[in-house]
Write a protein that holds these residues in place. Structure first.
Motif, short mmCIF file in Angstrom:
data_model
loop_
_atom_site.label_atom_id
_atom_site.label_comp_id
_atom_site.label_asym_id
_atom_site.label_seq_id
_atom_site.Cartn_x
_atom_site.Cartn_y
_atom_site.Cartn_z
N LEU B 143 -82.25 62.51 -26.57
CA LEU B 143 -82.79 63.05 -27.82
C LEU B 143 -84.26 63.42 -27.65
N ASP B 144 -84.99 62.59 -26.93
CA ASP B 144 -86.40 62.90 -26.69
C ASP B 144 -86.55 64.21 -25.92
N MET B 145 -85.80 64.31 -24.83
CA MET B 145 -85.89 65.52 -24.00
C MET B 145 -85.50 66.76 -24.77
N LEU B 146 -84.47 66.62 -25.60
CA LEU B 146 -83.99 67.75 -26.38
C LEU B 146 -85.08 68.25 -27.32
N LEU B 147 -85.65 67.34 -28.07
CA LEU B 147 -86.65 67.72 -29.05
C LEU B 147 -87.89 68.32 -28.37
N GLU B 148 -88.32 67.68 -27.29
CA GLU B 148 -89.50 68.20 -26.58
C GLU B 148 -89.27 69.61 -26.05
N ALA B 149 -88.10 69.86 -25.54
CA ALA B 149 -87.82 71.19 -24.99
C ALA B 149 -87.78 72.23 -26.09
N ILE B 150 -87.17 71.88 -27.21
CA ILE B 150 -87.14 72.83 -28.32
C ILE B 150 -88.57 73.12 -28.78
N ARG B 151 -89.38 72.07 -28.84
CA ARG B 151 -90.78 72.27 -29.24
C ARG B 151 -91.51 73.21 -28.28
N GLU B 152 -91.28 73.01 -27.00
CA GLU B 152 -91.96 73.87 -26.02
C GLU B 152 -91.58 75.33 -26.23
N ILE B 153 -90.30 75.57 -26.45
CA ILE B 153 -89.84 76.94 -26.69
C ILE B 153 -90.40 77.47 -28.01
N ALA B 154 -90.42 76.60 -29.01
CA ALA B 154 -90.90 77.03 -30.34
C ALA B 154 -92.38 77.39 -30.31
N GLU B 155 -93.13 76.65 -29.51
CA GLU B 155 -94.56 76.98 -29.43
C GLU B 155 -94.77 78.32 -28.75
N TYR B 156 -94.00 78.56 -27.70
CA TYR B 156 -94.05 79.86 -27.03
C TYR B 156 -93.71 80.97 -28.04
N ALA B 157 -92.67 80.70 -28.84
CA ALA B 157 -92.23 81.68 -29.85
C ALA B 157 -93.33 81.94 -30.87
N LYS B 158 -93.97 80.88 -31.25
CA LYS B 158 -94.97 80.98 -32.30
C LYS B 158 -96.08 81.96 -31.93
N LYS B 159 -96.48 81.84 -30.67
CA LYS B 159 -97.54 82.75 -30.21
C LYS B 159 -97.10 84.21 -30.31
N MET B 160 -95.80 84.42 -30.21
CA MET B 160 -95.28 85.79 -30.27
C MET B 160 -94.85 86.15 -31.68
N ASP B 161 -95.09 85.23 -32.60
CA ASP B 161 -94.67 85.45 -33.99
C ASP B 161 -93.15 85.59 -34.11
N LEU B 162 -92.46 84.82 -33.30
CA LEU B 162 -90.99 84.83 -33.34
C LEU B 162 -90.47 83.48 -33.80
N LYS B 163 -89.20 83.45 -34.11
CA LYS B 163 -88.58 82.23 -34.57
C LYS B 163 -87.48 81.76 -33.62
N VAL B 164 -87.22 80.48 -33.70
CA VAL B 164 -86.17 79.88 -32.87
C VAL B 164 -85.11 79.32 -33.81
N ALA B 165 -83.87 79.74 -33.57
CA ALA B 165 -82.77 79.28 -34.43
C ALA B 165 -81.83 78.40 -33.62
#
Lengths: 327, 327, 327, 327
Positions: B143-165
């Motif tokens: 669960l920890d690894m899952l959440l951290e990985a999603i966060r990493e992707i989401a932060e990358y997305a944020k910089k591009m003004d994109l969303k993660v679903a």
């Protein structure tokens, strides 16, 4: 010494795929010969099942010799009506007479193969004879065509002194498969001929919300239990998991049921070890069932039967618990 | 005019396979370009979803131009962590840091692609992040690894003004998939970032024994409903059937729920028309949903809401019946 | 004019309880007479089913007269082997010969009642003949006792020119009920006698993961469909919901199946309107089915049958859609 | 010495009924006092759970004294919002403000009782807060009302230094219950306050197609696991069977999960032994779990965790098998 003779379907342990990873979980899946040799290395595995199309291009006489050399018995040949595109809308029930006849002939060729390999039956697991949607097919004609086709194959088998086994399954690949549950299979086999019986797959039985041990008795009372497939599943789907690790008690009772009905056939693995090493999975399954055989050794059948007469699970459960935990 | 904007996953309508017919139900499945052109011919189909690996070897700029020419919008890019052998035991949660990083990078590359194609989100349907057997994984670390990985992707997305679903699904291909139900998905998205939301698939919701319309409201109250997939199923499995033909009322209520929560996204087909012509199936689905839109036109929302205040289905059912049958 | 004759089980519409609210959802549930009079007020409801114990202490001759006066037909008498404490561990299969004989006599008394009331059959819904746990019962003896008891009742019925109907159900109240699915019921009825058939309950069929319309055809081919119960359910359980509001297409196809197999019996409501007004619920159900009759009026059976020959749901679905939406 | 502290719900072991046998499976079910005394005779049973309405008319001070004398701890009080007719259409979510306030007050009174009895939490198992049919309720308002009511109760609890536990359940008695699965419960509890957590019922978790051990970890990571209920079930329904006899491995893993997450609460039986002697059933369950504790004693946790890092069930299964079979 084992109570049971163990076998395995060669389709299962050697390379599986699913709809998302169609290229398969193993990079270079072994071919039939390699797979057979590997299977022979599994302790206590003495029988194999093969799909008729796995033998396309193979010298059957030589393959039989290989089996003999390896000490393996071919226990059944599975007629492939589920893995060929032409049967996608039906095999024994296809409304195109040409395709339907090809499917029937597939059954007959599988019988020829069974004869050559020394197997005493073929398996008709009719994966595409069914439907997906309401109103899609004419059930009346469908049932007639299905029964007639099975009869035609059974008559061919009879002349060769072979048997035809129907492996029932609720669904997958079709959303509804016609021979879907134990009662339907029993009815169909009784209509189709006295050399027609059933292969009972543990996970298929769970899918139909049956208790597999009970299903053994329905079939045994008509002497129609021709074979069993073992595996495990979570219940909603044919997961083809390793044996015993989900439904421990129901697996144990299944083996008990085979024992008390004097089942003399094979106990054959039908697992799909997508993410596991196939041979390791097969070994684990057989080891697990042998542990269960030891539990059955500890179980006092007469004491159990006496407790069963009370109909009260409060009387049977302590007996089972004692046998499991050895005290 | 339509209440909804309709789209389709290109993976679905163009050639499907299953574990028994791994070579696929169509002999020569169309490639991406052909598939896209075909999709454009379906009436009212204005958006498409694509898997990032479908674009391997494709000139993305040219593909974007093709979409524009065809009047199609790329609505989402699905990151492929489920169809590659290396991820078979896990992607964002793989314990091998190298494989896990590749999976995270797969997400980031999908974001790059989304940007180029003009899609505002990527879809993380995490088909392999889960397990099959009891005791197989360490859930805490998982669960920890899952959440951290999603966060990493989401932060990358944020910089591009994109969303993660996150597209939740109970099971398949894994026997247990971690983001399996609406509540888990909602929790995960809220932990992962404010640009993380959910794609709600009608059949996945049924599989988790949810009522899809209710799930819309759970997500809408946190503004986390980023997309929806429509299809139908018998309930135990992700059958990916044509829409509306099994769960008629629940489909109708699902569209109603989208309407009253002011959902402004796409209604995207995620069907697997194994034995159907893909385009015909897509057309049938959209026609069906447009009939349902007409029912919603006839439905007096205020009258319904008033009846709902009584909590008595005896008061709401006549209103729905009248809207369906037009009298 | 209706295609079908509608009836209802009097147990259902008049006051229900569950394990959490054992005192019941209605404060003062109506007695048999009041319930019967109420049922007669429902438009198009012309038949009733009654449990034999509901007539305890009632003058049967007078009750028959009441039915006649109200224009109601008693279509079946349900033998109560499920609501009496003594049968909790089994009725027709109890290992205590005294209890078992009482259960058999319950069947015979129900036949006497059926004769007096003018019903042509009794319903054996064997709610307690089953088990809950692995190893609890001896299946071999259990199946023998079950079949013998049904035969004894059927022979008694034969002398009175009456029929015995087995209503199969997968589970509840027992975790496994022996006559659990259509194939098992068909097999049992064929073993038990030519006046033994089946009552097919829509929700029970769903529970067993059958498609109810298909099950009609299995039974029709052996002329064993003696009655049908209608209701709806989400699939995992016998929810006894109002008809048509979950499985719309499957309900429609069920009625179609009755029509094309020339079913001449009653379509009887078996709903449990826990939180609904019982009569309102019954009315809603019949109104719903009459709307479905209108859809069937619009359906071109010959066109459908022709499309079914192609086996392709892409050809049958447009026909059904047109009939439903009337265009 | 036991790893776990065992308790039982007094509602369960003392007399159960179902919708077909509403008068109950036991002729003269014991009252609260008798039941409590009986429970105290079960080896290793040291805690009890009680429904607030079971204490109607009972002198609570005296009852507390009885518990002390018997060496029993009251571990939780279950607020009765499911067994009273007035709440049939909703309790905390009823649209009639008066009924809703009564339900909230039911929660508060249960807190008062908990305080008097020395229990540190109440259980909100919201059996009627849900719906049965599509379109029946306004989900938006429903979710708002639900959350607000839980908050109001939680604030009251906070002042008393008590906790509120939500026991999620997918369905029954309602066809859809709003707090139906672990993720939804987790979300709700996090919205409702820091003294709001979850009671995780093994069978409820199975019903929602979760793996109960995994659910332990979802809750443990937010420190919201306030209690657990144990029992077993076949998966589709809340069968409330004796523990361990269906899902052996999943029960074992559940206990393992409690152990490794340092769960310090009670392991409480929530069984419905309809056809069993209640005390015998409770004893069997605790004996079974103590056998499982012995398996956990034999299990090398470090070896297992190391194997889990490989993500390969082929590596973890042999370790589990060895622990179970003791060799």
């Amino acid at each position: 010494m084992s109570k049971f003779k163990y076998a395995a379907g060669l389709w299962a342990i050697g390379g599986t795929a699913d709809r998302f990873l169609t290229s398969g979980y193993v990079e270079n899946p072994p071919g039939l010969i390699e797979l057979t040799k590997k299977a022979a290395t599994v302790t206590d595995l003495k029988g194999i099942e093969v799909i008729n199309t796995q033998l396309d291009g193979v010298d059957v006489g030589e393959y039989k010799k290989l089996l003999d050399d390896l000490g393996l018995t071919a226990i059944s040949v599975l007629a492939n009506t589920f893995g060929l595109r032409k049967y996608k809308l039906g095999a024994l029930t296809h409304t195109d007479p040409k395709i339907r006849q090809e499917a029937i002939d597939q059954g007959k060729k599988s019988l020829d193969l069974a004869k050559e390999l020394g197997a005493d039956n073929i398996n008709l697991w009719l994966g595409t004879d069914g439907y997906d949607y309401s109103f899609q097919i004419n059930y009346e004609k469908h049932l007639d065509m299905l029964l007639e086709a099975i009869r035609e194959i059974a008559e061919y088998a009879k002349k060769m002194d072979l048997k035809v086994a129907l492996e029932y399954k609720l669904r997958e690949p079709r959303n509804f498969m016609t021979i879907g549950a134990v009662g339907k299979a029993l009815y169909m086999s009784m209509q189709a001929g006295d050399n027609v019986g059933i292969i009972l797959d543990f996970g298929h039985s769970l899918m139909a919300r049956e208790n597999p041990a009970e299903s053994v008795f329905w079939l045994a009372r008509e002497k129609r239990l021709f074979g069993v497939h073992v595996n495990d599943a979570y219940g909603d789907w044919d997961d083809d998991l390793n044996t015993g690790v989900v439904h421990f008690h129901q697996t144990l009772e299944f083996l008990y049921a085979l024992d008390v009905t004097n089942y003399s056939g094979w106990v054959s693995l039908d697992i799909f070890p997508y993410r596991l090493d196939g041979l390791k999975a097969a070994s684990l399954c057989i080891e697990y069932m042998k542990e269960m055989e030891e539990i059955l050794e500890r179980l006092d059948y007469e004491e159990l039967k006496k407790a069963q007469l009370t109909l009260d699970a409060g009387n049977t459960q302590p007996i089972i618990k004692r046998a499991i935990f050895g005290k």
